[in-house]
Enzyme design. Sequence first.
Site, PDB file in Angstrom:
ATOM      1  N   LYS A   1      39.153  21.462  36.067  1.00  0.00           N
ATOM      2  CA  LYS A   1      40.332  22.886  36.776  1.00  0.00           C
ATOM      3  C   LYS A   1      41.692  21.539  36.853  1.00  0.00           C
ATOM      4  O   LYS A   1      40.803  20.497  37.337  1.00  0.00           O
ATOM      5  CB  LYS A   1      40.451  23.357  37.963  1.00  0.00           C
ATOM      6  CG  LYS A   1      39.024  24.300  37.489  1.00  0.00           C
ATOM      7  CD  LYS A   1      39.634  25.133  36.106  1.00  0.00           C
ATOM      8  CE  LYS A   1      38.984  26.389  36.424  1.00  0.00           C
ATOM      9  NZ  LYS A   1      37.310  26.617  35.492  1.00  0.00           N
TER      10      LYS A   1
HETATM   11  C1  LIG Z   1      39.077  32.761  35.624  1.00  0.00           C
HETATM   12  C2  LIG Z   1      38.429  31.997  36.147  1.00  0.00           C
HETATM   13  N1  LIG Z   1      37.870  32.911  37.522  1.00  0.00           N
HETATM   14  C3  LIG Z   1      36.791  32.549  38.307  1.00  0.00           C
HETATM   15  C4  LIG Z   1      35.790  31.171  37.079  1.00  0.00           C
HETATM   16  C5  LIG Z   1      34.421  30.860  38.301  1.00  0.00           C
HETATM   17  O1  LIG Z   1      35.032  29.118  39.076  1.00  0.00           O
HETATM   18  P1  LIG Z   1      33.850  28.039  38.967  1.00  0.00           P
HETATM   19  O2  LIG Z   1      33.225  28.170  37.777  1.00  0.00           O
HETATM   20  O3  LIG Z   1      34.525  27.752  40.243  1.00  0.00           O
HETATM   21  O4  LIG Z   1      32.330  29.028  39.549  1.00  0.00           O
HETATM   22  C6  LIG Z   1      36.596  29.854  36.521  1.00  0.00           C
HETATM   23  C7  LIG Z   1      35.431  29.204  36.407  1.00  0.00           C
HETATM   24  O5  LIG Z   1      35.843  29.061  34.763  1.00  0.00           O
HETATM   25  C8  LIG Z   1      37.528  31.037  35.811  1.00  0.00           C
HETATM   26  O6  LIG Z   1      38.280  29.984  35.280  1.00  0.00           O
END
Ligand SMILES: Cc1ncc(COP(=O)(O)O)c(C=O)c1O
EC number: 2.6.1.-
Length: 385
Positions: free
Chosen positions: A196
């Site tokens: 990210k």
């Molecule tokens: C749009 C979106 N929402 C939620 C998430 C979930 O985040 P995490 O991977 O930290 O659980 C991501 C991660 O890829 C995402 O791109």
Amino acid sequence: MQVPLFDLTRQYKKIKKDVLKNLDAVFTSGNVIMGSNVKMFEKEIANYLGVKYAISVANGSDALRLSVQALDITKGDYVITTPYTFFATASAVVLNQATPIFVDIEEDFYNIDLDQVEKVLQTHPMKKMIKGIIPVHLFGKTVDLERLEKIKNNYKIAVIEDCAQSIGSVWYYSNGKKKCSGTVGDLNTFSFFPTKNLGGYGDGGLVVTNDEKLADRVRKLRVHGAAKKYYHDEVGYNSRLDEVQAAILRIKLKNLDYYIERRIKKAQYYSKFFEEKGLDRYIAYPKYFNNRVHVYHQYVISVKNKEERDNLKKFLKENGIETGIYYPLGLHLQKCFENLGHKEGDFPITEKATRTTLALPMFPELTKYEQEYVVNKIKEFYTSL
Ligand SMILES: Cc1ncc(COP(=O)(O)O)c(C=O)c1O
């Protein structure tokens, strides 16, 4: 030549000294859970985003799941969201026993279509049971925050902005004011997954809000629903950000504006090269948008059809260039959501995007030379057709 889609190692070389210093301080303190770095990081990021409360959690998926629960959205309730997103956006709803209502995206922008959101709020047979909206600022550009705010107020509906890909992105209001993604919803969520724009060296996530009660509730939910240790008001989770991640994220947060600036520059180079080489005939690429600051978590192009996209991906791979497909299948067609009764054709713009889009290498340390190579190879692919 090899061009990765994303490379964490180049950034590490630049911040290595600071990272090792902070990690040494954490390990020397012996305080590795919910220590001073977590507290300071929460303060610093709330300040950066311009919100009152920031509550760090274990990952972006938990940030969403805890937010849905904190808003008391549960069995019998419905939540509007997009089928063109990472799985966790919709699974957060289902994990709370509520039901997602998918709404298609806007062509070329890939964000949820707010016209259609309003239509659903007015005409859906279960409209009285719609408790929330989870828009996603996909690839790093915000939805129209001014419009979202109006919908939130007019329909008195809870909003959770999924800002996993959009930290630092901005929307300019018609009165000249601007707001960051993550400042309009009741609860807004972020991910610090390593790729990210603000990424740790492991998992991490965040919920932000200006509402003290909601902040307290999320804070409680991340420690098994206990406001006081060993006294549980409700059933929650173990979902804390590691002290180690917080120590690293504090360093990266200081550089975030610089990282964003670099991403925007990279996006502008790509677009300039595509134009110069006449590739706009074959591919659509993100155009510069006056009313928003796009932070280019991903630089996503789209081509004529699936066959062309898959062939281009293969050709680039053969030439050492890594690309990504975000996402190959709309959430409405996922096996685990079969019970929602959707079929192919229900969300045509999402389905088209799953067939035609391709993410190109994008990270702050990507070189101009690498970008030229990528664009030249794309040109080579089209001239050989
Ligand atoms: C749009 C979106 N929402 C939620 C998430 C979930 O985040 P995490 O991977 O930290 O659980 C991501 C991660 O890829 C995402 O791109």
